[in-house]
Design a protein around this motif. Structure first.
Motif, PDB file in Angstrom:
ATOM      1  N   GLU A  80       0.828  -1.209   0.000  1.00  2.90           N
ATOM      2  CA  GLU A  80       0.000   0.000   0.000  1.00  2.90           C
ATOM      3  C   GLU A  80       0.865   1.262   0.000  1.00  2.90           C
ATOM      4  N   VAL A  81       1.925   1.234   0.791  1.00  2.00           N
ATOM      5  CA  VAL A  81       2.818   2.401   0.844  1.00  2.00           C
ATOM      6  C   VAL A  81       3.489   2.620  -0.511  1.00  2.00           C
ATOM      7  N   VAL A  82       4.006   1.560  -1.095  1.00  2.00           N
ATOM      8  CA  VAL A  82       4.687   1.678  -2.387  1.00  2.00           C
ATOM      9  C   VAL A  82       3.716   2.156  -3.469  1.00  2.00           C
ATOM     10  N   MET A  83       2.536   1.592  -3.514  1.00  2.00           N
ATOM     11  CA  MET A  83       1.553   1.953  -4.530  1.00  2.00           C
ATOM     12  C   MET A  83       1.101   3.402  -4.416  1.00  2.00           C
ATOM     13  N   SER A  84       1.164   3.957  -3.222  1.00  2.00           N
ATOM     14  CA  SER A  84       0.732   5.351  -3.053  1.00  2.00           C
ATOM     15  C   SER A  84       1.609   6.323  -3.833  1.00  2.00           C
ATOM     16  N   GLY A  85       2.764   5.855  -4.289  1.00  2.00           N
ATOM     17  CA  GLY A  85       3.599   6.701  -5.136  1.00  2.00           C
ATOM     18  C   GLY A  85       2.948   7.060  -6.455  1.00  2.00           C
ATOM     19  N   ALA A 108       5.068  -1.455  -9.471  1.00  2.00           N
ATOM     20  CA  ALA A 108       5.378  -1.409  -8.040  1.00  2.00           C
ATOM     21  C   ALA A 108       6.169  -2.647  -7.624  1.00  2.00           C
ATOM     22  N   ARG A 145       6.116  -7.423   0.821  1.00  2.00           N
ATOM     23  CA  ARG A 145       4.991  -6.630   0.318  1.00  2.00           C
ATOM     24  C   ARG A 145       3.722  -6.750   1.163  1.00  2.00           C
ATOM     25  N   TYR A 202       4.183  -1.914   7.305  1.00  2.00           N
ATOM     26  CA  TYR A 202       5.286  -0.959   7.173  1.00  2.00           C
ATOM     27  C   TYR A 202       5.835  -0.551   8.538  1.00  2.00           C
ATOM     28  N   LEU A 204      10.231   3.334   1.025  1.00  2.00           N
ATOM     29  CA  LEU A 204       9.958   4.702   0.583  1.00  2.00           C
ATOM     30  C   LEU A 204      10.680   5.019  -0.727  1.00  2.00           C
ATOM     31  N   ARG A 218       8.568   3.540  -3.348  1.00  2.00           N
ATOM     32  CA  ARG A 218       7.430   4.451  -3.536  1.00  2.00           C
ATOM     33  C   ARG A 218       7.824   5.639  -4.415  1.00  2.00           C
ATOM     34  N   CYS A 274       7.966   4.834  -8.010  1.00  2.00           N
ATOM     35  CA  CYS A 274       6.655   4.773  -8.666  1.00  2.00           C
ATOM     36  C   CYS A 274       6.225   6.148  -9.166  1.00  2.00           C
TER      37      CYS A 274
END
Length: 231
Positions: free
Chosen positions: A92-97, A116, A129, A133, A145, A148, A151
């Motif tokens: 979720e953190v990575v995709m928020s990029g 991602a 994954r 986090y 990060l 992220r 991305c």
């Protein structure tokens, strides 16, 4: 005409009309690795905020290249304690990029999800994954990060003291990740207090110092008065 990712021309940078740096000229070309060094209060954070569009220059111009004007800059800021404990999965953190590119949870595209995962694999964290986090080590969080930021990034990463608080092993792993990304063609602009590392890794050095500055190649910097002063 030479293409720049970032171009500051006769810029004055500061707060509330008061400039910390005046008549500032600074360009970042595609694929360059630039380290920004200097004492606290010299204007490093002001420069990053201005480049990212969070602040306006007091005077002069600060422009981004055509390919990154839509927000395609990967930014890794300094973390707060609240962010370190963020209760979300690594994925979720990575995709928020991708959010600056128009994606909205949970409606990411298949291509974005694949990208991602590719970015996580580059940084050796694809196996994390599904982990929370907030339960990761500091070094693992920084690599999350960084994934992220990738991305969001098209051609350039901007990092604000990314190894602060990390142990030597975690710092070495992060630097190696940045080295590989640079070899793949990513431009990097990194604020750091680690002058020894900056001279070892960077193509170009920007040293801010009490209203003055040096900007040039690493070999030129080694011979500069500023380098000799802080050596």
């Amino acid at each position: 005409m030479e293409e720049y990712l970032i171009s500051c021309k006769d810029a004055s940078l500061g707060y509330d009309g008061s400039a910390l740096i005046q008549h500032f000229n600074f360009q970042v070309r595609p694929g360059e690795y630039v380290c920004v060094v200097g004492e606290n209060g010299s204007g490093k954070s002001t420069l990053l905020k201005t480049v990212l569009g969070l602040m306006k220059p007091v005077a002069g111009s600060v422009e981004l290249g055509r390919n990154i004007r839509s927000g395609a800059v990967g930014y890794l800021p300094q973390q707060t304690q609240a962010q370190r404990n963020f209760p979300a999965s690594v994925m979720e953190v990575v995709m928020s990029g991708f959010l600056n590119g128009g994606g909205r949870l949970p409606f990411y595209s298949r291509v974005q999800k694949e990208q991602a995962l590719k970015n996580m694999k580059k940084l050796g964290i694809e196996g994390l994954r599904r982990d929370c986090y907030g339960h990761l080590s500091g070094g693992q969080q920084q690599r999350v990060l960084l994934a992220r930021a990738l991305c969001a990034a098209r051609d350039i990463l901007v990092l604000d003291e990314p190894v602060t608080g990390l142990d030597p092993m975690a710092s070495a792993i992060l630097y190696e990740s940045l080295r590989r990304l640079h070899k793949e063609g990513m431009a990097i602009v990194m604020v750091t207090h680690d002058l020894k590392m900056a001279v070892k890794e960077a193509d170009q050095i920007l040293h801010l110092n009490d209203g003055s500055y040096f900007y040039g190649s690493t070999p030129e910097y080694r011979e500069s008065e500023l380098a000799k002063m802080f050596r």
